[in-house]
Design a protein around this motif. Structure first.
Motif, PDB file in Angstrom:
ATOM      1  N   ILE A 181      56.594   5.283 -12.283  1.00 31.74           N
ATOM      2  CA  ILE A 181      56.405   3.900 -12.733  1.00 31.74           C
ATOM      3  C   ILE A 181      56.225   2.969 -11.541  1.00 31.74           C
ATOM      4  CG2 ILE A 181      57.452   1.974 -13.978  1.00 31.74           C
ATOM      5  CD1 ILE A 181      58.943   4.099 -15.676  1.00 31.74           C
ATOM      6  N   LEU A 182      57.023   3.152 -10.500  1.00 32.82           N
ATOM      7  CA  LEU A 182      56.920   2.298  -9.314  1.00 32.82           C
ATOM      8  C   LEU A 182      55.583   2.465  -8.606  1.00 32.82           C
ATOM      9  CD1 LEU A 182      60.554   2.703  -7.945  1.00 32.82           C
ATOM     10  CD2 LEU A 182      59.554   0.630  -8.933  1.00 32.82           C
ATOM     11  N   ILE A 183      55.047   3.685  -8.618  1.00 33.38           N
ATOM     12  CA  ILE A 183      53.712   3.903  -8.059  1.00 33.38           C
ATOM     13  C   ILE A 183      52.665   3.185  -8.901  1.00 33.38           C
ATOM     14  CG2 ILE A 183      51.913   5.652  -7.727  1.00 33.38           C
ATOM     15  CD1 ILE A 183      53.891   5.637  -5.470  1.00 33.38           C
ATOM     16  N   ASN A 184      52.783   3.296 -10.232  1.00 35.51           N
ATOM     17  CA  ASN A 184      51.851   2.593 -11.125  1.00 35.51           C
ATOM     18  C   ASN A 184      51.925   1.078 -10.924  1.00 35.51           C
ATOM     19  OD1 ASN A 184      50.881   4.914 -12.339  1.00 35.51           O
ATOM     20  ND2 ASN A 184      52.374   4.863 -14.005  1.00 35.51           N
ATOM     21  N   GLU A 185      53.160   0.577 -10.770  1.00 35.18           N
ATOM     22  CA  GLU A 185      53.358  -0.864 -10.610  1.00 35.18           C
ATOM     23  C   GLU A 185      52.836  -1.359  -9.255  1.00 35.18           C
ATOM     24  OE1 GLU A 185      55.233  -3.344 -12.774  1.00 35.18           O
ATOM     25  OE2 GLU A 185      54.215  -1.851 -14.016  1.00 35.18           O
ATOM     26  N   LYS A 186      52.828  -0.480  -8.273  1.00 39.04           N
ATOM     27  CA  LYS A 186      52.423  -0.886  -6.924  1.00 39.04           C
ATOM     28  C   LYS A 186      50.986  -1.354  -6.901  1.00 39.04           C
ATOM     29  CE  LYS A 186      51.961   2.300  -3.726  1.00 39.04           C
ATOM     30  NZ  LYS A 186      52.223   3.266  -2.625  1.00 39.04           N
ATOM     31  N   GLY A 187      50.094  -0.652  -7.612  1.00 40.13           N
ATOM     32  CA  GLY A 187      48.700  -1.054  -7.626  1.00 40.13           C
ATOM     33  C   GLY A 187      48.130  -1.141  -6.232  1.00 40.13           C
ATOM     34  N   ASN A 188      47.684  -2.355  -5.866  1.00 35.78           N
ATOM     35  CA  ASN A 188      47.119  -2.562  -4.527  1.00 35.78           C
ATOM     36  C   ASN A 188      48.171  -2.909  -3.483  1.00 35.78           C
ATOM     37  OD1 ASN A 188      44.467  -2.125  -5.435  1.00 35.78           O
ATOM     38  ND2 ASN A 188      44.312  -4.259  -6.137  1.00 35.78           N
ATOM     39  N   GLY A 189      49.422  -2.912  -3.884  1.00 34.03           N
ATOM     40  CA  GLY A 189      50.492  -3.171  -2.924  1.00 34.03           C
ATOM     41  C   GLY A 189      51.459  -4.236  -3.396  1.00 34.03           C
ATOM     42  N   TYR A 190      52.740  -4.088  -3.041  1.00 39.41           N
ATOM     43  CA  TYR A 190      53.753  -5.097  -3.321  1.00 39.41           C
ATOM     44  C   TYR A 190      53.649  -6.192  -2.272  1.00 39.41           C
ATOM     45  CZ  TYR A 190      55.949  -1.689  -6.467  1.00 39.41           C
ATOM     46  OH  TYR A 190      56.210  -0.807  -7.483  1.00 39.41           O
ATOM     47  N   GLU A 191      53.520  -7.436  -2.724  1.00 35.56           N
ATOM     48  CA  GLU A 191      53.320  -8.544  -1.779  1.00 35.56           C
ATOM     49  C   GLU A 191      54.630  -9.101  -1.242  1.00 35.56           C
ATOM     50  OE1 GLU A 191      50.838 -11.538  -3.378  1.00 35.56           O
ATOM     51  OE2 GLU A 191      49.098 -10.216  -3.636  1.00 35.56           O
ATOM     52  N   ASN A 192      55.689  -9.041  -2.049  1.00 37.46           N
ATOM     53  CA  ASN A 192      56.965  -9.604  -1.619  1.00 37.46           C
ATOM     54  C   ASN A 192      58.102  -8.886  -2.341  1.00 37.46           C
ATOM     55  OD1 ASN A 192      57.227 -10.900  -4.250  1.00 37.46           O
ATOM     56  ND2 ASN A 192      55.648 -12.305  -3.482  1.00 37.46           N
ATOM     57  N   GLU A 193      59.323  -9.234  -1.964  1.00 36.61           N
ATOM     58  CA  GLU A 193      60.489  -8.556  -2.527  1.00 36.61           C
ATOM     59  C   GLU A 193      60.646  -8.849  -4.023  1.00 36.61           C
ATOM     60  OE1 GLU A 193      61.971 -12.214  -0.230  1.00 36.61           O
ATOM     61  OE2 GLU A 193      60.333 -10.777  -0.191  1.00 36.61           O
TER      62      GLU A 193
END
Length: 572
Positions: A181-193
């Motif tokens: 799920i965290l990989i799916n949510e990452k998409g193009n990258g996490y921008e902030n905390e």
């Protein structure tokens, strides 16, 4: 210093550890807490709807602190208390203080207590004392992480770069699912905390739903309905058994239904579980409509599978008695049932064999044409002075008078424009549908008396769930019946008799549908499609208008035609 803002949560709601504000904290008062760190200054905001002056205790604990059950308003059985003060006021209350340069890096806990709050009903918020360097490196590591090591990055930086509950059982027992799920949510990258925290909370919700029992599913849907990033149908929020069971059965097939994204959840809820739930709870009269409406979901085409209208009664009865666990089961059962019915039919005219005898089947309205009906209808023996040859309801009124179903006033007047009362309509319906009289008293309406002429009909109608009373425990004797209440009673009567009424129209729209009562909305359209009742020339239905005697005659005539077929010299 980084700006951090975490919404308060209620510690006693362990099942809802990620609830957002507002939070029901005590009595009828709602309280929420925000903690913000900006350039070493901590600002704690308390938002309450308390009308009177309210006092709150504020306790700040560092990362290693633990809140124990014995925590009270003025004393704290906690370790590492950083600060403790009291504030008071109405509505919005703000409290600020400065951190020191060498203060502990990491998560701080803010515990709010109040005079009206119980020992177990504390409200908690968090703020994170961190640096740009820590957060920047953690985000870089997370965005570079693969499914194999993303959990390590999450755990290593918990309460240092972001606030997530990396010690929870739901996380530690389901790390592979969290990773996907965290990989799916990452998409193009996490921008902030904040993105990381949001993704972690969403993963937690999805995993809880995927692991939940049927009883917990209903609760989770209610708690998380605004945070699941998809529409949760009302049937699931209401906890209706057929829908919850359909969802539970489908999600158990983890090979086919992967709850790893909002798209997965939306698909399972709305495209699969909702149609399956509707089919499992549908009345016999609605089976065909549900199968046609969701033909793509079930991968069926009734016509191509050999279904014909003459099968409707037997087919709908068989499907209604079956509870389906998956979509494939529906398709197999539908085809098998159609084949079985085709093999049992002995003639092509719609006559079916039942245990050696033949029957045209109640509810088959296609056995005789309108021309045949009119050619066999005898001329009524009664002529009404107020029903001229050109009157729109003359055929219906004469037929009912001939069969002594409706009569005039004894003075050769039918009074077609007079309104019909609730007890008169119920008596007509019970007679036309040939309900057996109830053997025991089923009604306790304060305005219905045993010795009155209408008592047997109302008692029978209540026993068969055709009608119910009005306010204050009355039936409404003497009150005129509304058009929407009349069609509701007909709908209930045909369901009580397990009768399917053939639809004559499919596309009906009324311009005043916003005036329909909630209980009658679908029923009005359902009965209108049979031709039993129609709207007006201006496109309205007028649900709250009183039903006239002429309109009642038309409805009874059409109902008789649909149920029995008008033949045998006009007799039913």
């Amino acid at each position: 210093m980084k700006i951090r803002k975490i919404i308060g949560i209620l510690v006693t709601l362990s099942i809802a550890s990620t609830l957002t504000v507002p939070i029901r904290a005590y009595g009828d008062t709602t309280i929420s807490v925000n903690a913000v760190l900006n350039d070493k200054e901590v600002t704690i905001s308390i938002l309450s709807d308390a009308a009177a002056d309210e006092r709150y205790s504020i306790t700040v604990i560092d990362t290693n602190g633990t809140v124990e059950n014995s925590f009270d308003n003025n004393e704290a059985s906690v370790s590492n208390v950083y600060r403790m003060d009291q504030v008071s006021g109405n509505g919005n209350i703000t409290y600020s203080f400065k951190l020191k340069e060498n203060d502990h890096l990491g998560k701080y806990t803010v515990v709010i207590g109040g005079r009206k709050l119980s020992r177990q009903s504390k409200t908690i918020a968090y703020f994170l004392n961190t640096t740009d360097e820590i957060t920047k490196q953690a985000l870089a590591d997370l965005n570079a992480a693969s499914e194999d090591n993303i959990n390590n990055v999450i755990s290593d930086n918990a309460d240092q770069a972001w606030i997530v509950d990396a010690g929870s059982d739901i996380y530690n027992n389901n790390k592979p699912a969290f990773a996907k799920i965290l990989i799916n949510e990452k998409g193009n990258g996490y921008e902030n905390e904040a993105d990381v925290e949001s993704a972690f909370e969403f993963a937690e919700r999805l995993v809880k739903i995927s692991k939940a029992s049927n009883s917990d599913l209903s609760l989770y849907f209610k708690i998380y309905k605004d945070a699941l990033r998809c529409t949760v149908p009302q049937e699931f929020l209401n906890g209706q058994d057929e829908y919850i069971e359909a969802f539970a059965n489908l999600k158990a097939d983890t090979e086919k239904y992967h709850l790893l994204s909002a798209e997965n959840l939306n698909e399972l809820l709305n495209l699969y579980a909702l149609p399956l739930g509707k089919l499992n709870q549908a009345a016999r009269s609605d089976i065909i409509n549900v199968l046609n409406q969701y033909s793509s979901t079930f991968d069926i085409n009734l016509s191509n599978m050999g279904y014909t209208d003459s099968m409707e009664y037997d087919f709908a009865k068989a499907v209604a008695e079956k509870t389906f666990k998956n979509l494939e089961e529906v398709k197999i059962f539908v085809q098998t049932t159609i084949n079985n019915i085709k093999n049992k039919q002995v003639t092509p005219s719609g006559v079916r064999s039942h245990g050696g005898s033949t029957s045209t089947g109640i509810g088959s309205a296609g056995n005789i044409s309108k021309d045949e009906i009119e050619s066999t209808r005898q001329t009524a023996k009664i002529v009404f002075n107020d029903v001229p040859d050109t009157y729109w309801a003359k055929t219906y009124i004469e037929y009912l008078a001939y069969n002594e179903i409706m009569i005039g006033d004894g003075k050769q007047y039918f009074r077609p424009s007079d309104n019909i009362t609730r007890e008169e309509f119920v008596s007509l319906l019970v007679k036309v549908m040939k309900f057996e009289p109830a053997t025991s008293k089923s009604t306790e309406f304060s305005d219905v008396y045993d010795e009155q002429w209408y008592f047997p009909s109302i008692n029978t109608a209540v026993a068969n769930k055709i009608c119910s009373g009005m306010e204050d425990g009355i039936f409404g004797i003497g009150r005129t019946i509304t058009r929407q209440d009349a069609v509701t009673m007909i709908y209930n009567a045909k369901n009580a008799k397990e009768i399917l009424l053939k639809k004559q129209e499919t596309d009906i729209n009324y311009t005043d549908s916003s005036d329909f009562a909630e209980y009658a909305f679908d029923i009005i359209y359902d009965i209108s499609k049979t031709g039993i009742i129609k709207g007006y020339g201006d496109g309205t239905f007028r649900p709250n208008d009183s039903l006239t005697r002429a309109e009642a005659a038309k409805m009874m005539y059409s109902l008789i035609d649909l149920v029995y077929g008008l033949k045998n010299g006009g007799k039913i």
